[in-house]
Design an enzyme around this catalytic site. Structure first.
Site, short mmCIF file in Angstrom:
data_model
loop_
_atom_site.label_atom_id
_atom_site.label_comp_id
_atom_site.label_asym_id
_atom_site.label_seq_id
_atom_site.Cartn_x
_atom_site.Cartn_y
_atom_site.Cartn_z
N THR A 43 91.14 -33.47 -2.75
CA THR A 43 90.20 -32.55 -2.90
C THR A 43 90.91 -31.30 -1.83
OG1 THR A 43 90.39 -33.67 -0.77
CG2 THR A 43 87.83 -34.10 -2.25
N ASN A 45 90.90 -29.29 1.25
CA ASN A 45 90.51 -29.27 2.47
C ASN A 45 90.44 -27.35 3.38
OD1 ASN A 45 90.11 -31.85 3.31
ND2 ASN A 45 91.76 -32.12 2.01
N GLU A 95 85.20 -30.82 1.91
CA GLU A 95 86.10 -31.24 1.25
C GLU A 95 85.96 -31.15 -0.09
OE1 GLU A 95 87.62 -35.59 2.55
OE2 GLU A 95 87.00 -35.48 4.84
#
Length: 164
Positions: A43, A45, A95
Site C-alpha cells: 500500500t 500511504n 492506505e
C-alpha cells in the site's frame, strides 16, 4: 417483486457516497510496512496532514477508484480509509493498494487518487487469513465496479492530466 429499503439504509448510503468522487493528492510516506509483509498487498500511504484534510463526514471503509504515481499511467486501486480495526490504529489513515506490480518503492512520489465508489465498511477480523481473504475480495469487487461507464469516465478526469 418489490424491494423495500429502509430510510436509515438510504441515509447511510447517501452518507457513504455524498463526497464521491473524491480526489486526493499528496506525497507517499512510509507506513507501518504491514501491507507487503503481512498481507502480500503493498500500500501507498499519505501523510497525516493529507488524511486530516479529508471531509469530516467521509465514511470510513474500503473504496475503489483510480491512482496515478507522479507522471505515470492511471491504474485501478482500492483504498482503506479509516483506522484498520484489525491492527487497532490510533489515527485515521488512507492506505492505497494500486492494482499494478511496481518494481520499486515510490516513497516521496506524488500520488493522486480518485475515490469512485464505496465497497464496504471497516470491520475487524478474527484472523490475518480472514483479513487477507477480504482484501482479495475487495480487489475483485473493485475490478468489476471499475468497468462501469461512470468509473471509466473518471479514469480520464482532468485531475489525472495535470503534469506534476
Amino acid at each position: 417483486m418489490r424491494i423495500t429499503v429502509s430510510i436509515s439504509a438510504t441515509i447511510r448510503l447517501l452518507k457513504m457516497t455524498e463526497h464521491l468522487p473524491l480526489f486526493i493528492e499528496g506525497e507517499v510516506v512510509k507506513g507501518f510496512g504491514r501491507g507487503s509483509k503481512d498481507l502480500g498487498c503493498p500500500t501507498a500511504n499519505y501523510s497525516l496532514e493529507v488524511v486530516k484534510s479529508l471531509p469530516e463526514r467521509l465514511e470510513p471503509g474500503v473504496y475503489y477508484g483510480w491512482a496515478k504515481v507522479d507522471n505515470g499511467p492511471v491504474y485501478e486501486m482500492v483504498a482503506n480509509v479509516g483506522w484498520c480495526p484489525f491492527y487497532q490504529n490510533k489515527q485515521m489513515s488512507v492506505e492505497t493498494h494500486i492494482i499494478h506490480k511496481f518494481e520499486d518503492d515510490f516513497y516521496g512520489s506524488q500520488l493522486k487518487i480518485a475515490l469512485a465508489g464505496y465497497l464496504r465498511g471497516e470491520k475487524n477480523f478474527d484472523s490475518l487469513d480472514g483479513l487477507i481473504e477480504a482484501i482479495k475480495q475487495d480487489i475483485e469487487n473493485a475490478n468489476q465496479n471499475l468497468k462501469s461507464t461512470s468509473a471509466l469516465n473518471l479514469k480520464n478526469h482532468q485531475f489525472f492530466s495535470n503534469v506534476i
